[in-house]
Design a protein around this motif. Structure first.
Motif, mmCIF file in Angstrom:
data_model
loop_
_atom_site.group_PDB
_atom_site.id
_atom_site.type_symbol
_atom_site.label_atom_id
_atom_site.label_comp_id
_atom_site.label_asym_id
_atom_site.label_seq_id
_atom_site.Cartn_x
_atom_site.Cartn_y
_atom_site.Cartn_z
ATOM 1 N N PRO A 21 0.840 -1.200 0.000
ATOM 2 C CA PRO A 21 0.000 0.000 0.000
ATOM 3 C C PRO A 21 0.876 1.252 0.000
ATOM 4 N N SER A 22 0.524 2.235 -0.800
ATOM 5 C CA SER A 22 1.358 3.439 -0.935
ATOM 6 C C SER A 22 1.551 4.164 0.390
ATOM 7 N N LYS A 23 0.573 4.134 1.259
ATOM 8 C CA LYS A 23 0.687 4.828 2.544
ATOM 9 C C LYS A 23 1.563 4.079 3.543
ATOM 10 N N ALA A 24 1.975 2.859 3.205
ATOM 11 C CA ALA A 24 2.804 2.075 4.123
ATOM 12 C C ALA A 24 4.234 2.589 4.168
ATOM 13 N N GLN A 25 4.636 3.405 3.220
ATOM 14 C CA GLN A 25 5.977 3.972 3.164
ATOM 15 C C GLN A 25 7.044 2.880 3.225
ATOM 16 N N SER A 26 6.740 1.710 2.717
ATOM 17 C CA SER A 26 7.674 0.591 2.584
ATOM 18 C C SER A 26 8.141 -0.027 3.889
ATOM 19 N N ARG A 27 7.719 0.433 5.043
ATOM 20 C CA ARG A 27 8.223 -0.086 6.315
ATOM 21 C C ARG A 27 7.433 -1.311 6.764
ATOM 22 N N VAL A 28 7.893 -2.463 6.326
ATOM 23 C CA VAL A 28 7.251 -3.728 6.649
ATOM 24 C C VAL A 28 7.818 -4.236 7.967
ATOM 25 N N MET A 29 6.952 -4.534 8.915
ATOM 26 C CA MET A 29 7.394 -4.962 10.240
ATOM 27 C C MET A 29 7.324 -6.474 10.434
ATOM 28 N N ASP A 30 6.359 -7.135 9.805
ATOM 29 C CA ASP A 30 6.179 -8.564 10.001
ATOM 30 C C ASP A 30 5.413 -9.141 8.823
ATOM 31 N N LEU A 31 5.577 -10.448 8.572
ATOM 32 C CA LEU A 31 4.921 -11.137 7.462
ATOM 33 C C LEU A 31 4.375 -12.481 7.919
ATOM 34 N N ALA A 32 3.288 -12.928 7.282
ATOM 35 C CA ALA A 32 2.747 -14.270 7.498
ATOM 36 C C ALA A 32 1.980 -14.664 6.235
ATOM 37 N N ILE A 33 1.887 -15.965 5.984
ATOM 38 C CA ILE A 33 1.114 -16.502 4.871
ATOM 39 C C ILE A 33 0.050 -17.408 5.455
ATOM 40 N N THR A 34 -1.187 -17.278 4.962
ATOM 41 C CA THR A 34 -2.260 -18.168 5.399
ATOM 42 C C THR A 34 -2.967 -18.725 4.168
ATOM 43 N N ALA A 35 -3.718 -19.798 4.401
ATOM 44 C CA ALA A 35 -4.522 -20.409 3.341
ATOM 45 C C ALA A 35 -5.971 -20.447 3.803
ATOM 46 N N SER A 36 -6.888 -20.177 2.880
ATOM 47 C CA SER A 36 -8.309 -20.249 3.211
ATOM 48 C C SER A 36 -8.832 -21.638 2.819
ATOM 49 N N PRO A 37 -9.981 -22.044 3.352
ATOM 50 C CA PRO A 37 -10.521 -23.376 3.040
ATOM 51 C C PRO A 37 -10.750 -23.608 1.546
ATOM 52 N N ASP A 38 -10.980 -22.528 0.795
ATOM 53 C CA ASP A 38 -11.222 -22.694 -0.646
ATOM 54 C C ASP A 38 -9.922 -22.744 -1.465
ATOM 55 N N GLY A 39 -8.761 -22.796 -0.784
ATOM 56 C CA GLY A 39 -7.497 -22.960 -1.482
ATOM 57 C C GLY A 39 -6.744 -21.681 -1.801
ATOM 58 N N ARG A 40 -7.338 -20.519 -1.512
ATOM 59 C CA ARG A 40 -6.636 -19.268 -1.771
ATOM 60 C C ARG A 40 -5.571 -19.031 -0.703
ATOM 61 N N SER A 41 -4.495 -18.346 -1.095
ATOM 62 C CA SER A 41 -3.418 -18.006 -0.163
ATOM 63 C C SER A 41 -3.375 -16.505 0.031
ATOM 64 N N TRP A 42 -3.036 -16.085 1.245
ATOM 65 C CA TRP A 42 -3.009 -14.670 1.595
ATOM 66 C C TRP A 42 -1.662 -14.307 2.208
ATOM 67 N N LEU A 43 -1.112 -13.196 1.782
ATOM 68 C CA LEU A 43 0.069 -12.611 2.402
ATOM 69 C C LEU A 43 -0.427 -11.551 3.368
ATOM 70 N N TRP A 44 -0.055 -11.679 4.631
ATOM 71 C CA TRP A 44 -0.385 -10.693 5.649
ATOM 72 C C TRP A 44 0.882 -9.920 5.984
ATOM 73 N N ALA A 45 0.762 -8.618 6.150
ATOM 74 C CA ALA A 45 1.919 -7.791 6.503
ATOM 75 C C ALA A 45 1.491 -6.732 7.505
ATOM 76 N N SER A 46 2.356 -6.464 8.473
ATOM 77 C CA SER A 46 2.110 -5.319 9.351
ATOM 78 C C SER A 46 3.059 -4.209 8.921
ATOM 79 N N PHE A 47 2.548 -2.991 8.981
ATOM 80 C CA PHE A 47 3.290 -1.816 8.526
ATOM 81 C C PHE A 47 3.434 -0.833 9.675
ATOM 82 N N GLN A 48 4.613 -0.278 9.821
ATOM 83 C CA GLN A 48 4.876 0.657 10.909
ATOM 84 C C GLN A 48 3.950 1.866 10.817
ATOM 85 N N HIS A 49 3.337 2.231 11.919
ATOM 86 C CA HIS A 49 2.460 3.403 12.056
ATOM 87 C C HIS A 49 1.225 3.352 11.168
ATOM 88 N N MET A 50 0.863 2.178 10.647
ATOM 89 C CA MET A 50 -0.290 2.128 9.763
ATOM 90 C C MET A 50 -1.295 1.059 10.143
#
Length: 132
Positions: free
Chosen positions: A62-91
């Motif tokens: 996201p443009s407002k994240a200013q590139s500061r990625v604090m943490d990452l995780a990958i999850t899968a939904s029951p229908d087979g889709r995969s999701w990248l989760w990220a936490s962003f500093q101050h956002m």
């Protein structure tokens, strides 16, 4: 940069010029398809990257994240889709559907979460079924 422990010795891995002086703030290892692991890297100034099958790929943030990625995780939904989760500093944090070209981020900003007043989040690793 990144380092790998191989045979009891540390090897420093600098595959791209941007990684030379970059602060890597998050690393997540995903099993990948057909046994090919994917290394996800969140950086302080250059966003999110993945390393798979010998190549690096940059992922939108996201443009407002200013590139500061604090943490990452990958999850899968029951229908087979995969999701990248990220936490962003101050956002706050967000998720991105993987494998879907031009998928938008769904953002959860700190001010929009009831009872949450922090400015940085730590994502818990998913369970064996891929749930956070």
């Amino acid at each position: 940069g990144l380092a790998v422990l191989e045979g009891g010795r540390w090897a420093f891995y600098r595959p791209l010029a941007w990684l030379e002086n970059e602060i890597v703030q998050a690393i997540h290892l995903e099993g990948g398809r057909e046994g090919n692991p994917i290394v996800w890297v969140g950086t302080r100034a250059n966003g999110i990257w993945s390393f798979r099958e010998g190549s690096w790929f940059q992922h939108s943030i996201p443009s407002k994240a200013q590139s500061r990625v604090m943490d990452l995780a990958i999850t899968a939904s029951p229908d087979g889709r995969s999701w990248l989760w990220a936490s962003f500093q101050h956002m706050g944090f967000g998720r991105l559907e993987l494998g879907k070209q031009d998928a938008p981020w769904t953002l959860y900003r700190t001010g929009q979460l009831p009872g949450v007043s922090g400015t940085a989040f730590t994502l818990l690793p998913p369970d064996l079924k891929g749930h956070l």
